[in-house]
Design an enzyme around this catalytic site. Structure first.
Site, mmCIF file in Angstrom:
data_model
loop_
_atom_site.group_PDB
_atom_site.id
_atom_site.type_symbol
_atom_site.label_atom_id
_atom_site.label_comp_id
_atom_site.label_asym_id
_atom_site.label_seq_id
_atom_site.Cartn_x
_atom_site.Cartn_y
_atom_site.Cartn_z
ATOM 1 N N SER A 1 0.741 -1.238 0.280
ATOM 2 C CA SER A 1 0.020 -0.240 -0.106
ATOM 3 C C SER A 1 0.667 1.286 0.239
ATOM 4 O O SER A 1 0.605 2.505 -0.795
ATOM 5 C CB SER A 1 -1.225 -0.460 0.971
ATOM 6 O OG SER A 1 -2.231 -0.934 1.286
ATOM 7 N N GLU A 2 2.149 0.546 0.948
ATOM 8 C CA GLU A 2 2.932 1.911 1.027
ATOM 9 C C GLU A 2 4.441 1.691 1.065
ATOM 10 O O GLU A 2 4.327 0.712 1.576
ATOM 11 C CB GLU A 2 2.599 3.071 1.515
ATOM 12 C CG GLU A 2 1.190 4.820 1.415
ATOM 13 C CD GLU A 2 0.316 4.237 2.097
ATOM 14 O OE1 GLU A 2 -1.001 4.463 1.539
ATOM 15 O OE2 GLU A 2 -0.009 2.979 3.139
ATOM 16 N N THR A 3 4.978 3.061 1.025
ATOM 17 C CA THR A 3 6.568 2.725 1.650
ATOM 18 C C THR A 3 7.653 3.987 1.236
ATOM 19 O O THR A 3 6.742 5.074 0.588
ATOM 20 C CB THR A 3 7.554 1.879 -0.345
ATOM 21 O OG1 THR A 3 7.123 1.161 -0.794
ATOM 22 C CG2 THR A 3 8.865 1.856 0.446
ATOM 23 N N PHE B 1 5.286 6.715 -0.399
ATOM 24 C CA PHE B 1 4.405 6.690 -2.450
ATOM 25 C C PHE B 1 3.879 5.516 -1.590
ATOM 26 O O PHE B 1 4.217 4.035 -0.991
ATOM 27 C CB PHE B 1 5.830 6.448 -2.897
ATOM 28 C CG PHE B 1 7.004 7.644 -2.736
ATOM 29 C CD1 PHE B 1 6.062 7.812 -3.830
ATOM 30 C CD2 PHE B 1 8.059 8.033 -2.015
ATOM 31 C CE1 PHE B 1 7.550 10.018 -4.468
ATOM 32 C CE2 PHE B 1 7.927 9.116 -2.268
ATOM 33 C CZ PHE B 1 8.213 9.985 -4.138
ATOM 34 N N HIS C 1 -0.576 4.489 8.054
ATOM 35 C CA HIS C 1 -0.073 3.633 9.068
ATOM 36 C C HIS C 1 1.686 3.388 8.655
ATOM 37 O O HIS C 1 2.728 3.073 8.922
ATOM 38 C CB HIS C 1 0.035 1.689 8.440
ATOM 39 C CG HIS C 1 0.766 1.673 6.861
ATOM 40 N ND1 HIS C 1 -0.235 2.028 5.280
ATOM 41 C CD2 HIS C 1 1.866 0.098 6.795
ATOM 42 C CE1 HIS C 1 0.672 1.253 4.909
ATOM 43 N NE2 HIS C 1 1.287 0.237 5.548
#
Length: 294
Positions: free
Chosen positions: A46-48, A66, A77
């Site tokens: 979902s995100e980094t 991102f 999160h």
């Protein structure tokens, strides 16, 4: 060729293989925006996040977030998981202050009986802001539901943000597990709203007192469903408080059940001089460590 190390965590859970996975690049100096976006797409989470030296006095770090397709101003999160990584690296449980695109974001850390950082509470960087209401039938279609399964007695589906915009819609309790994103319906729903810039991230919820069941769909951004979405649940808490007339409120959210990644998020909202503010908190579990050379 430079080597960049990363860690992954499961966020908003206290057990492995639950919650929302996150990848954190612990020293992103030398990476440009295109490389960060490519790494986030490769991670396919979902995100980094990417940790950089702080740019403002009092900040612990500058952090860029991102998803698979774009940079994000704020996300819950990623903020929590990145703060846990930073706190564990430096030792101690002092608050972590992140410099995000949406503004300063403070994370109060939580520790276990042994003094180990195990989670925290993220203060959303902006007060609640509400945007336009959307057609309930169009939003019902986005979630694969019938129009009468999106009640509007409390509020119509509405754009809401505390640093990252979402559309929030209440759904019937018996319908939430049946919901499924309909990509063409998302495209139709966004068409009358050019100000959304082609983005429609939808949080649906049902509520019984202070217990909330939630799901979040963002297929236009490459996230078919998200197991835990702090930046959507924070404005949900703010919206519910705004409707109640109370000075403060607390909620516990369960999300990710249908994905096999159950998540628990604790929410608090309060009225402040500049509007309604909220925090979103929970636990984190470290998972993997690795590196990539570019």
């Amino acid at each position: 060729m430079a080597t960049y190390r990363f860690e992954t965590l499961d966020v908003f859970t206290d057990v492995r293989f639950g919650g929302n996975p996150l990848a954190v690049f612990t020293d992103a100096r030398g990476l440009d925006t295109a490389q960060m976006q490519a790494l986030a797409a490769e991670m396919n989470l979902s995100e980094t996040t990417f940790i950089l030296p702080p740019e403002e006095p009092g900040h612990t770090a500058r952090v860029r977030i991102f998803n698979r397709t774009a940079e994000m101003p704020f996300a819950g999160h990623p903020s929590l998981g990145t703060a846990v990584v930073l706190a564990r690296t430096r030792g101690g449980a002092e608050p972590v202050v992140l410099g995000l695109n949406a503004g300063e974001t403070r994370v109060e850390m939580a520790v276990d009986a042994n003094g180990q950082v195990v989670g925290g509470d993220v203060a959303a960087p902006q007060p609640l802001s509400l945007g336009p209401e959307l057609d309930p039938a169009a939003i019902a279609a986005c979630a694969g539901l019938a129009p009468n399964e999106v009640p509007t007695a409390a509020h119509a589906p509405v754009a809401a943000s505390m640093g990252n915009p979402f559309v929030i819609a209440e759904v019937a309790a018996e319908a939430i597990s049946r919901a499924a994103p309909d990509l063409p319906a998302f495209r139709r729903a966004i068409a009358p709203h050019p100000a959304f810039n082609g983005r429609l991230s939808l949080l649906i919820y049902s509520r019984a007192g202070d217990q909330v069941r939630a799901r979040m769909f963002a297929p236009l951004a490459g996230t078919w469903e998200d197991p835990a979405t702090g930046s959507a649940n924070a404005p949900l808490a703010g919206l519910l408080l705004s409707l109640s007339g109370e000075e403060s409120a607390r909620f516990e959210v369960t999300q990710g059940v249908e994905m096999g990644r159950p998540s628990r998020l604790r929410l608090s909202a309060r009225r402040a001089p500049d509007g309604i503010r909220a925090t979103v908190g929970g636990a984190c579990v470290p998972m993997f460590r690795g590196e990539v050379s570019l």
